[in-house]
Enzyme design. Structure first.
Site, PDB file in Angstrom:
ATOM      1  N   ASN A   9       0.883  -1.174   0.000  1.00  0.00           N
ATOM      2  CA  ASN A   9       0.000   0.000   0.000  1.00  0.00           C
ATOM      3  C   ASN A   9       0.916   1.218   0.000  1.00  0.00           C
ATOM      4  O   ASN A   9       1.454   1.599   1.031  1.00  0.00           O
ATOM      5  CB  ASN A   9      -0.895  -0.020   1.246  1.00  0.00           C
ATOM      6  CG  ASN A   9      -1.730   1.244   1.355  1.00  0.00           C
ATOM      7  OD1 ASN A   9      -1.822   2.022   0.413  1.00  0.00           O
ATOM      8  ND2 ASN A   9      -2.338   1.445   2.522  1.00  0.00           N
ATOM      9  N   TRP A  10       1.096   1.765  -1.186  1.00  0.00           N
ATOM     10  CA  TRP A  10       2.058   2.869  -1.318  1.00  0.00           C
ATOM     11  C   TRP A  10       1.535   4.171  -0.712  1.00  0.00           C
ATOM     12  O   TRP A  10       2.283   5.131  -0.552  1.00  0.00           O
ATOM     13  CB  TRP A  10       2.384   3.112  -2.796  1.00  0.00           C
ATOM     14  CG  TRP A  10       3.173   2.019  -3.458  1.00  0.00           C
ATOM     15  CD1 TRP A  10       3.523   0.801  -2.926  1.00  0.00           C
ATOM     16  CD2 TRP A  10       3.724   2.057  -4.780  1.00  0.00           C
ATOM     17  NE1 TRP A  10       4.250   0.084  -3.842  1.00  0.00           N
ATOM     18  CE2 TRP A  10       4.394   0.823  -4.997  1.00  0.00           C
ATOM     19  CE3 TRP A  10       3.707   2.997  -5.804  1.00  0.00           C
ATOM     20  CZ2 TRP A  10       5.054   0.528  -6.191  1.00  0.00           C
ATOM     21  CZ3 TRP A  10       4.356   2.705  -6.996  1.00  0.00           C
ATOM     22  CH2 TRP A  10       5.022   1.483  -7.180  1.00  0.00           C
ATOM     23  N   LYS A  11       0.229   4.246  -0.480  1.00  0.00           N
ATOM     24  CA  LYS A  11      -0.396   5.479   0.027  1.00  0.00           C
ATOM     25  C   LYS A  11      -0.081   6.635  -0.929  1.00  0.00           C
ATOM     26  O   LYS A  11       0.013   6.411  -2.136  1.00  0.00           O
ATOM     27  CB  LYS A  11       0.052   5.740   1.467  1.00  0.00           C
ATOM     28  CG  LYS A  11      -0.149   4.498   2.346  1.00  0.00           C
ATOM     29  CD  LYS A  11       0.007   4.739   3.809  1.00  0.00           C
ATOM     30  CE  LYS A  11      -0.206   3.423   4.556  1.00  0.00           C
ATOM     31  NZ  LYS A  11      -0.166   3.562   6.011  1.00  0.00           N
ATOM     32  N   HIS A  94      -9.570   1.599   4.144  1.00  0.00           N
ATOM     33  CA  HIS A  94      -8.347   1.765   4.930  1.00  0.00           C
ATOM     34  C   HIS A  94      -8.598   2.752   6.072  1.00  0.00           C
ATOM     35  O   HIS A  94      -9.362   3.704   5.916  1.00  0.00           O
ATOM     36  CB  HIS A  94      -7.212   2.273   4.028  1.00  0.00           C
ATOM     37  CG  HIS A  94      -5.890   2.226   4.716  1.00  0.00           C
ATOM     38  ND1 HIS A  94      -5.489   3.216   5.575  1.00  0.00           N
ATOM     39  CD2 HIS A  94      -4.906   1.300   4.713  1.00  0.00           C
ATOM     40  CE1 HIS A  94      -4.298   2.889   6.065  1.00  0.00           C
ATOM     41  NE2 HIS A  94      -3.922   1.739   5.552  1.00  0.00           N
ATOM     42  N   GLU A  96      -6.964   5.121   7.176  1.00  0.00           N
ATOM     43  CA  GLU A  96      -6.700   6.531   6.850  1.00  0.00           C
ATOM     44  C   GLU A  96      -7.874   7.144   6.099  1.00  0.00           C
ATOM     45  O   GLU A  96      -8.185   8.331   6.247  1.00  0.00           O
ATOM     46  CB  GLU A  96      -5.392   6.641   6.049  1.00  0.00           C
ATOM     47  CG  GLU A  96      -4.178   6.409   6.956  1.00  0.00           C
ATOM     48  CD  GLU A  96      -2.980   5.798   6.263  1.00  0.00           C
ATOM     49  OE1 GLU A  96      -2.902   5.831   5.025  1.00  0.00           O
ATOM     50  OE2 GLU A  96      -2.110   5.272   6.985  1.00  0.00           O
ATOM     51  N   GLU A 166      -5.935  -4.602  10.257  1.00  0.00           N
ATOM     52  CA  GLU A 166      -4.913  -3.593  10.548  1.00  0.00           C
ATOM     53  C   GLU A 166      -5.270  -2.844  11.829  1.00  0.00           C
ATOM     54  O   GLU A 166      -6.083  -1.913  11.788  1.00  0.00           O
ATOM     55  CB  GLU A 166      -4.816  -2.591   9.389  1.00  0.00           C
ATOM     56  CG  GLU A 166      -4.445  -3.228   8.064  1.00  0.00           C
ATOM     57  CD  GLU A 166      -3.783  -2.225   7.132  1.00  0.00           C
ATOM     58  OE1 GLU A 166      -2.666  -2.500   6.687  1.00  0.00           O
ATOM     59  OE2 GLU A 166      -4.375  -1.163   6.859  1.00  0.00           O
ATOM     60  N   GLY A 172       2.034   2.480  10.677  1.00  0.00           N
ATOM     61  CA  GLY A 172       3.021   3.542  10.523  1.00  0.00           C
ATOM     62  C   GLY A 172       3.671   3.972  11.830  1.00  0.00           C
ATOM     63  O   GLY A 172       4.330   4.999  11.904  1.00  0.00           O
ATOM     64  N   SER A 211       2.876  -1.910  10.310  1.00  0.00           N
ATOM     65  CA  SER A 211       4.323  -1.993  10.568  1.00  0.00           C
ATOM     66  C   SER A 211       4.896  -3.386  10.304  1.00  0.00           C
ATOM     67  O   SER A 211       5.826  -3.823  10.969  1.00  0.00           O
ATOM     68  CB  SER A 211       4.649  -1.530  11.994  1.00  0.00           C
ATOM     69  OG  SER A 211       4.268  -0.178  12.179  1.00  0.00           O
ATOM     70  N   GLY A 232       2.682  -1.085   4.238  1.00  0.00           N
ATOM     71  CA  GLY A 232       2.775   0.335   3.900  1.00  0.00           C
ATOM     72  C   GLY A 232       4.225   0.741   3.705  1.00  0.00           C
ATOM     73  O   GLY A 232       4.815   0.548   2.639  1.00  0.00           O
ATOM     74  N   GLY A 233       4.820   1.305   4.749  1.00  0.00           N
ATOM     75  CA  GLY A 233       6.178   1.847   4.670  1.00  0.00           C
ATOM     76  C   GLY A 233       7.182   0.926   3.995  1.00  0.00           C
ATOM     77  O   GLY A 233       7.957   1.361   3.129  1.00  0.00           O
TER      78      GLY A 233
END
Ligand code: PGA
Length: 249
Positions: A9-11, A94, A96, A166, A172, A211, A232-233
Site C-alpha cells: 500500500n504505497w499510500k 483503509h 486513513e 490492521e 506507521g 508496521s 505500507g512503509g
C-alpha cells in the site's frame, strides 16, 4: 490451503517515474514468489506500473474507488475506470480513509459490492483503535466491521474477498501486534465470517497489516490464521518489500 497474498500500500507516495523505477527494481526480486504479489499504487501511476508489470507475477491494485458506475462525483474513480487501466485489486476502507475522508462501514459495503460486481478483488481493511483495544472492544468491532462490509455478497463471492486486519495503533507507528494477538484477532474475523457464510470462511484470505516488515514478517506469516500482509512503509523500498514477499525463503 489458502495462497498467501502480500500487497503493498504505497499510500500518497511515488510519482509515475518513481513508480516505474520501483516496480522495475521489484520485478526480478519477487519473480519466484510463492504468494500473490500486489502493488496498491496512486491512480496516476496505473498506466506506468501496468506497462512495466505486464507478463510478470505482480498484480496492480488501487487504494480506493467509488461505488457508482459514473456520474457527477468530482474527483472520484469508478470500478470500470480501474479495470480498464489493468487494476485487479482495490484496497477499501483503509483506516486513513476512515479517519481523514469520512469513510464509514456503510460506504465500505457499497464500494465492496461495486468492486465485486465489476470483477475486482477488494482488500477490505478493518481494525481497532488503541482505546478500543484497551476498552476490550476489539473482537466485537472487527467482527462488526467485517460483516457490514460483506453484507449483500453471496458465500461464493465472499470466498474471493481479501480482508486486511490492521490495528490502527500499529499503522506507521513501528508498533506491531504480537504474532499471537494478530493471529487471535484474525481468528475472530474468520469465525464471524463463518457464522454468516459457513465454510466459505475457510477460503477467505485474511492479511495482517501494521508496521509489517522484513524483520517481523516470518513470525507473523507462521501463524495459522494469517494469510498475508498489507504493507505500507516497507513496500516503498523494493528490497524490503521483496523480503516480505519472500517470507518463506
Ligand atoms: P505500515 O502501513 O506498514 O506503514 O504500518 C500499513 C497500512 O497502512 O496498510
Amino acid at each position: 490451503m489458502r495462497k498467501p497474498i502480500i500487497a503493498g500500500n504505497w499510500k500518497m507516495n511515488k510519482t509515475p517515474s518513481e513508480a516505474k523505477a520501483l516496480v522495475t527494481e521489484l520485478i526480478p526480486l519477487v519473480k519466484d514468489a510463492n504468494c500473490d504479489v500486489v502493488v496498491g499504487v496512486p491512480a496516476v501511476n496505473f498506466a506506468a506500473v501496468a506497462e512495466v508489470i505486464k507478463g510478470t507475477n505482480i498484480k496492480l491494485g488501487a487504494q480506493n474507488m467509488h461505488w457508482k458506475e459514473s456520474g457527477a462525483y468530482t474527483g472520484e474513480l469508478s470500478a470500470a475506470m480501474l479495470k480498464e487501466c489493468g487494476v485487479e485489486y482495490v484496497i477499501l476502507g483503509h483506516s486513513e480513509r476512515r479517519q481523514y475522508f469520512g469513510e464509514t462501514d456503510a460506504t465500505v459495503n457499497l464500494r465492496t459490492l461495486a468492486a465485486v460486481k465489476a470483477g475486482l478483488t477488494p482488500i477490505i481493511c478493518v481494525g481497532e483503535k488503541k482505546e478500543e483495544r484497551e476498552a476490550g472492544y476489539t473482537n466485537a468491532l472487527v467482527a462488526y466491521q467485517t460483516l457490514i462490509a460483506l453484507t449483500g455478497l453471496t458465500a461464493e463471492q465472499v470466498k474471493n474477498v481479501v480482508i486486511a486486519y490492521e490495528p490502527v495503533w500499529a499503522i506507521g507507528t513501528g508498533l506491531t501486534a504480537t504474532d499471537e494477538q494478530a493471529n487471535e484477532t484474525i481468528g475472530v474475523i474468520r469465525a464471524a465470517i463463518r457464522g454468516v457464510y459457513g465454510d466459505a470462511a475457510d477460503e477467505v484470505r485474511i492479511q495482517y497489516g501494521g508496521s509489517m516488515n522484513p524483520k517481523n514478517c516470518k513470525g507473523l506469516m507462521a501463524q495459522p490464521e494469517i494469510d498475508g500482509g498489507l504493507i505500507g512503509g516497507a513496500s516503498l523500498k523494493a528490497p524490503d518489500f521483496a523480503q516480505v514477499v519472500n517470507f518463506d525463503k
